[in-house]
Structure formats: C-alpha cells, structure tokens
Design a protein around this motif. Structure first.
Motif, PDB file in Angstrom:
ATOM      1  N   VAL A 145       0.834  -0.961  -0.012  1.00  0.00           N
ATOM      2  CA  VAL A 145      -0.078  -0.171   0.181  1.00  0.00           C
ATOM      3  C   VAL A 145       0.957   1.267   0.059  1.00  0.00           C
ATOM      4  CG1 VAL A 145      -2.129  -1.106   1.148  1.00  0.00           C
ATOM      5  CG2 VAL A 145      -0.092  -0.006   2.504  1.00  0.00           C
ATOM      6  N   ASN A 146       0.389   2.430  -0.193  1.00  0.00           N
ATOM      7  CA  ASN A 146       0.927   3.706  -0.095  1.00  0.00           C
ATOM      8  C   ASN A 146       1.936   3.606   1.165  1.00  0.00           C
ATOM      9  OD1 ASN A 146       0.420   5.069  -2.328  1.00  0.00           O
ATOM     10  ND2 ASN A 146      -1.187   6.343  -1.613  1.00  0.00           N
ATOM     11  N   GLY A 147       3.092   4.207   0.909  1.00  0.00           N
ATOM     12  CA  GLY A 147       4.129   4.309   2.019  1.00  0.00           C
ATOM     13  C   GLY A 147       4.821   2.835   2.037  1.00  0.00           C
ATOM     14  N   GLY A 148       4.811   1.957   1.261  1.00  0.00           N
ATOM     15  CA  GLY A 148       5.486   0.713   0.751  1.00  0.00           C
ATOM     16  C   GLY A 148       5.208  -0.466   1.912  1.00  0.00           C
ATOM     17  N   HIS A 149       4.226  -0.232   2.909  1.00  0.00           N
ATOM     18  CA  HIS A 149       3.754  -1.351   3.665  1.00  0.00           C
ATOM     19  C   HIS A 149       3.344  -2.531   2.912  1.00  0.00           C
ATOM     20  CE1 HIS A 149       3.176  -3.751   7.162  1.00  0.00           C
ATOM     21  NE2 HIS A 149       1.843  -4.105   6.900  1.00  0.00           N
ATOM     22  N   ALA A 150       3.829  -3.844   3.095  1.00  0.00           N
ATOM     23  CA  ALA A 150       3.200  -4.698   2.408  1.00  0.00           C
ATOM     24  C   ALA A 150       2.530  -5.864   3.595  1.00  0.00           C
ATOM     25  CB  ALA A 150       4.135  -5.653   1.659  1.00  0.00           C
ATOM     26  N   PHE A 151       0.997  -6.173   3.547  1.00  0.00           N
ATOM     27  CA  PHE A 151       0.435  -6.660   4.422  1.00  0.00           C
ATOM     28  C   PHE A 151       0.907  -8.195   4.632  1.00  0.00           C
ATOM     29  CE2 PHE A 151      -2.108  -3.133   4.253  1.00  0.00           C
ATOM     30  CZ  PHE A 151      -2.245  -2.824   5.579  1.00  0.00           C
ATOM     31  N   ARG A 152       1.322  -8.660   3.146  1.00  0.00           N
ATOM     32  CA  ARG A 152       1.630 -10.114   3.428  1.00  0.00           C
ATOM     33  C   ARG A 152       3.120 -10.309   2.460  1.00  0.00           C
ATOM     34  NH1 ARG A 152      -3.757 -10.892   2.616  1.00  0.00           N
ATOM     35  NH2 ARG A 152      -3.496 -11.061   0.606  1.00  0.00           N
ATOM     36  N   ASP A 153       4.083  -9.981   3.212  1.00  0.00           N
ATOM     37  CA  ASP A 153       5.345  -9.802   2.526  1.00  0.00           C
ATOM     38  C   ASP A 153       5.938 -11.387   2.357  1.00  0.00           C
ATOM     39  OD1 ASP A 153       6.928  -8.311   0.935  1.00  0.00           O
ATOM     40  OD2 ASP A 153       8.193  -7.652   2.677  1.00  0.00           O
ATOM     41  N   ALA A 154       5.868 -11.936   3.564  1.00  0.00           N
ATOM     42  CA  ALA A 154       6.639 -13.487   3.456  1.00  0.00           C
ATOM     43  C   ALA A 154       5.720 -14.321   2.641  1.00  0.00           C
ATOM     44  CB  ALA A 154       6.713 -13.925   5.016  1.00  0.00           C
ATOM     45  N   TYR A 155       6.300 -15.182   1.861  1.00  0.00           N
ATOM     46  CA  TYR A 155       5.967 -16.433   1.104  1.00  0.00           C
ATOM     47  C   TYR A 155       5.060 -17.149   1.920  1.00  0.00           C
ATOM     48  CZ  TYR A 155       9.368 -14.463  -2.184  1.00  0.00           C
ATOM     49  OH  TYR A 155      10.080 -13.936  -3.095  1.00  0.00           O
ATOM     50  N   ALA A 156       5.434 -17.321   3.153  1.00  0.00           N
ATOM     51  CA  ALA A 156       4.616 -18.102   3.983  1.00  0.00           C
ATOM     52  C   ALA A 156       3.194 -17.793   4.317  1.00  0.00           C
ATOM     53  CB  ALA A 156       5.353 -18.453   5.271  1.00  0.00           C
ATOM     54  N   ASP A 157       3.075 -16.477   4.545  1.00  0.00           N
ATOM     55  CA  ASP A 157       1.983 -15.796   4.778  1.00  0.00           C
ATOM     56  C   ASP A 157       1.057 -15.668   3.477  1.00  0.00           C
ATOM     57  OD1 ASP A 157       2.948 -15.147   7.304  1.00  0.00           O
ATOM     58  OD2 ASP A 157       3.291 -12.955   6.727  1.00  0.00           O
ATOM     59  N   ARG A 158       1.737 -15.415   2.350  1.00  0.00           N
ATOM     60  CA  ARG A 158       0.874 -15.536   1.097  1.00  0.00           C
ATOM     61  C   ARG A 158       0.456 -17.015   0.561  1.00  0.00           C
ATOM     62  NH1 ARG A 158       5.084 -12.443  -3.308  1.00  0.00           N
ATOM     63  NH2 ARG A 158       6.357 -11.239  -1.553  1.00  0.00           N
ATOM     64  N   MET A 159       1.010 -17.991   0.936  1.00  0.00           N
ATOM     65  CA  MET A 159       0.643 -19.493   0.862  1.00  0.00           C
ATOM     66  C   MET A 159      -0.542 -19.646   1.866  1.00  0.00           C
ATOM     67  SD  MET A 159       1.163 -21.726  -1.094  1.00  0.00           S
ATOM     68  CE  MET A 159       2.933 -21.854  -1.816  1.00  0.00           C
ATOM     69  N   ARG A 160      -0.335 -19.041   2.791  1.00  0.00           N
ATOM     70  CA  ARG A 160      -1.576 -19.345   3.875  1.00  0.00           C
ATOM     71  C   ARG A 160      -2.773 -18.753   3.307  1.00  0.00           C
ATOM     72  NH1 ARG A 160      -0.479 -15.786   7.998  1.00  0.00           N
ATOM     73  NH2 ARG A 160      -2.084 -14.631   6.917  1.00  0.00           N
ATOM     74  N   PHE A 161      -2.472 -17.494   2.874  1.00  0.00           N
ATOM     75  CA  PHE A 161      -3.544 -16.770   2.580  1.00  0.00           C
ATOM     76  C   PHE A 161      -4.253 -17.325   1.387  1.00  0.00           C
ATOM     77  CE2 PHE A 161      -5.493 -13.948  -0.550  1.00  0.00           C
ATOM     78  CZ  PHE A 161      -6.442 -13.384   0.083  1.00  0.00           C
ATOM     79  N   LYS A 162      -3.752 -17.991   0.566  1.00  0.00           N
ATOM     80  CA  LYS A 162      -3.912 -18.525  -0.968  1.00  0.00           C
ATOM     81  C   LYS A 162      -4.743 -19.810  -0.479  1.00  0.00           C
ATOM     82  CE  LYS A 162      -1.755 -21.182  -3.902  1.00  0.00           C
ATOM     83  NZ  LYS A 162      -0.649 -21.369  -4.935  1.00  0.00           N
ATOM     84  N   THR A 163      -4.313 -20.503   0.264  1.00  0.00           N
ATOM     85  CA  THR A 163      -4.662 -21.933   0.653  1.00  0.00           C
ATOM     86  C   THR A 163      -6.116 -21.714   1.234  1.00  0.00           C
ATOM     87  OG1 THR A 163      -2.445 -22.764   0.767  1.00  0.00           O
ATOM     88  CG2 THR A 163      -4.402 -24.374   1.981  1.00  0.00           C
ATOM     89  N   LEU A 164      -6.169 -20.801   2.333  1.00  0.00           N
ATOM     90  CA  LEU A 164      -7.340 -20.663   2.999  1.00  0.00           C
ATOM     91  C   LEU A 164      -8.370 -20.056   2.130  1.00  0.00           C
ATOM     92  CD1 LEU A 164      -6.210 -19.623   6.772  1.00  0.00           C
ATOM     93  CD2 LEU A 164      -7.058 -21.620   5.993  1.00  0.00           C
ATOM     94  N   HIS A 165      -8.026 -19.300   1.181  1.00  0.00           N
ATOM     95  CA  HIS A 165      -9.065 -18.614   0.319  1.00  0.00           C
ATOM     96  C   HIS A 165      -9.679 -19.844  -0.570  1.00  0.00           C
ATOM     97  CE1 HIS A 165     -10.561 -15.364  -1.450  1.00  0.00           C
ATOM     98  NE2 HIS A 165     -10.311 -15.564  -2.675  1.00  0.00           N
ATOM     99  N   LYS A 166      -8.796 -20.628  -1.131  1.00  0.00           N
ATOM    100  CA  LYS A 166      -9.441 -21.712  -1.836  1.00  0.00           C
ATOM    101  C   LYS A 166     -10.287 -22.948  -1.145  1.00  0.00           C
ATOM    102  CE  LYS A 166      -7.138 -20.265  -5.622  1.00  0.00           C
ATOM    103  NZ  LYS A 166      -7.840 -19.533  -6.795  1.00  0.00           N
ATOM    104  N   VAL A 167      -9.668 -23.081   0.116  1.00  0.00           N
ATOM    105  CA  VAL A 167     -10.515 -24.129   0.794  1.00  0.00           C
ATOM    106  C   VAL A 167     -11.125 -23.692   1.949  1.00  0.00           C
ATOM    107  CG1 VAL A 167      -9.327 -25.973  -0.360  1.00  0.00           C
ATOM    108  CG2 VAL A 167      -8.463 -24.996   2.167  1.00  0.00           C
TER     109      VAL A 167
END
Ligand code: SF4
Ligand code: SF4
Length: 345
Positions: free
Chosen positions: A274-296
């Motif tokens: 987002v503006n200012g450069g902060h990323a809410f899910r920078d770590a790949y682990a967090d992205r994988m957790r998000f994707k998996t939970l989104h799908k199932v």
C-alpha cells in the motif's frame, strides 16, 4: 438427442457457426513452451476440429477467453472517456467439467459479490456457451473427484472425438445448436465423466475458532524458502480472479490514454503493498497461507455455499517451477486441522 458426424461434416458446421460465434478450444502452440523446443497448450480460436488438442490439458484455463490477461476498460482524454467496445459474436468454448465449475466460481466473484455486478466481466460472460470435452482418465494432478467437479450438466453440446474412425459423437443438451445436427444420423451417446483420480485432496473442515491456530502452523514457514513468489500458480488457476488497474497514457502529458486491468495474484510481490511501501503479506509463508485458506475456506464462507473455490484442476501443481503441490498443502492442512480438532475435544 445425440448425433454422429465425420470430422469434415463437423468442420462444415463450424464454418456456418463461425458467422455468429468465435470458437475456442485448447490448441497446441509449437515451440512456445516453458523450455526450449517445447510446446504449450493454450486456448486459441480454432477453425477445424483437427486443431483441438485432446491428449494434454491446457496450461492456461479457458478463463482467458472471456476474462483476458489484459483488458482495456475505457479510453480517456482530459475532456471525457469512451468505454471500450467488444465484438458482436458469441463465444463457443470447448471446456472440461472442472473448468465449467471453475467458471461458475468466477461468476460468484464477479457477478454475485455485493450489490454491483462487474460490467466488463458480464458483457463477455453473457456470450459464453460451452461444448463439454470428455477427459477420459484425466491427468496425474487432477483432483476433480475430491472437489466434486468431475461431473456437470451445464453445457449446450458435448463431443467425443474418435479420430481413428473419423467420427465425432455429439450430444445436443439444449436446443441452441440442434438445428446444425438434425440431418445427421442419431446415435446413443452420453458423455462419460472421470470417477476416480490419481491425486486426492482431503479438504479440511475448518471453523472460525481454529483460525488463530491455523495462522501459527509451522507448515507455512517451509514456503518462505521453497516458494519464489512467481505467481505462476495464480495465472493458470481457473478460479483466481484478482487484477490490477493501470492507466496507460498515450501522450507525454498523460492527459489521454486508456485504463486497463491486468491479472495479478496473491502470490505476486507487491500484491498487498500500500502507499508508504507497507506490504501486508510480504513473507511467502503468509501468502501461501492466505491462498490456501482462500481456496478451501474463505470462498465457501463468503458465499455461503457447499462449494470450495478450488475445483481441483491440478494446473497449479503442474506449473510450479519449485514443484510445490497445492493438493499436498491442503492435505497437510487437513492433518493439522484433525490435530486441532482432537485437542479441542
Ligand atoms: S488452486 Fe490449483 S487445483 Fe485449485 S482450481 Fe486453482 S489451479 Fe486448479
Ligand atoms: S508457482 Fe510455485 S513458486 Fe510460483 S508462486 Fe506459486 S507456489 Fe510459489
């Protein structure tokens, strides 16, 4: 009713249908695959039945036909804007059962998500008609049976191709294309569906109170080193729907140009920045957790449906450069959720 036609007869039918339809099917594109001298199977407009690739699954899903990678929404100047135009013809798309289910998932996201339908999706989706492609045995990574997407009756035509006999069996499920086949010999044909896959997804039964423990699971950390955030899994997924909106100026002063939307996905860098450069899910682990939970988990909860977002098409497993298997991740999550259930007893 079902009919038998030769390849030549089917091609003549295609010729007359092309007056009103663009016909798309998986097609072999030579020497454009991921590695040197390899082919890629991808959805393209076809002119004859011989062009349809039947033996291999397409790398990209049919969603790119009506929800393209890049889509111009409107053109603008400093004085106003003009919405982009689309062609008049309807779309006849050869698709497999899991993909037809996947497109229904996309419909929920674009058309049933809140009070406003996405007009750019709707104007293309309204044109789509399906020809069901039989899968035979399916492929190594298919898990459609686990996700209950192996069968469908949502199509206008179904076809079985028998090239050695120069025969195509056609079921006219609705009356839409019946006239094209009425003069052909009637046969007893119903499409067959896959009943068992080599791959299995054990879908966890997640409840909201488990989420804090699921967030903390060690299994996610492995993906900090294994995943490279390339987003290939998002691009090939029939149910991934996320896009970026970008203004592309035509002139140096930036006052005229076009607004486009372009696919992106939750595994890509910058997706949550987002503006200012902060990323809410920078770590790949967090992205994988998000994707998996989104799908199932999330999709099913959001739309209060029996269906999960993932349809088990297996494309993400095939395309990952680091051999990360999504079905394996969901199965690991299943085991963890079973442990959490035990602890809660
Ligand atoms: S998550 Fe993987 S298996 Fe599930 S629909 Fe998407 S590409 Fe197919
Ligand atoms: S394709 Fe594989 S490496 Fe690339 S983002 Fe997806 S899981 Fe990570």
């Amino acid at each position: 009713m079902s009919y038998e036609v030769s390849y030549q007869e089917l091609n003549q039918i295609f010729d007359s249908l092309r007056l009103h339809y663009k016909i798309y099917a998986p097609k072999r594109l030579h020497n454009v695959g991921r590695y040197c001298n390899t082919d890629m199977i991808r959805y393209e407009e076809i002119r004859s039945a011989e062009e349809i690739e039947l033996k291999e699954r397409s790398v990209y899903s049919p969603k790119e036909v009506f929800y393209p990678v890049n889509q111009t929404l409107f053109h603008y100047t400093e004085y106003g804007y003009l919405e982009s135009q689309i062609f008049d013809k309807d779309l006849l798309i050869f698709a497999r059962s899991c993909d037809i289910h996947g497109i229904k998932r996309l419909d929920k996201v674009f058309l049933e998500n809140g009070t406003t339908q996405d007009p750019y999706y709707k104007r293309m989706r309204d044109k789509v008609h399906f020809v069901l492609l039989e899968c035979g045995e399916g492929w190594e990574s298919c898990a459609c049976c686990s996700m209950h997407t192996n069968k469908t009756d949502d199509y206008d035509l179904a076809m079985r191709f028998l090239p050695e006999e120069n025969k195509v069996l056609v079921e006219c499920k609705t009356d839409l294309f019946k006239e094209s086949f009425l003069q052909k010999p009637a046969v007893d044909f119903k499409p067959e569906f896959v009943e068992k896959n080599k791959s299995e997804i054990r879908v966890p039964e997640i409840t909201e109170d488990m989420l804090p423990q699921i967030y903390q699971l060690d299994m996610w950390k492995e993906y900090n080193s294994r995943c490279i955030g390339c987003g290939a899994c998002n691009s090939v997924c029939i149910t991934c729907s996320c896009f970026n909106t970008v203004d592309t100026p035509y002139t140096e002063n930036g006052k005229s140009g076009e607004r486009r939307r372009t696919w992106t996905g939750c595994m890509n860098d910058d997706f949550t920045t987002v503006n200012g450069g902060h990323a809410f899910r920078d770590a790949y682990a967090d992205r994988m957790r998000f994707k998996t939970l989104h799908k199932v988990y999330d999709f099913k909860k959001r739309f209060n449906t029996e269906d999960h977002m993932c349809v088990g098409c297996g494309r993400c497993d095939d395309v990952c450069p680091n051999n990360i298997s999504f079905s394996h991740i969901v199965n690991r999550l299943y085991d963890e959720v079973e442990k959490i259930k035990e602890e809660k007893k």
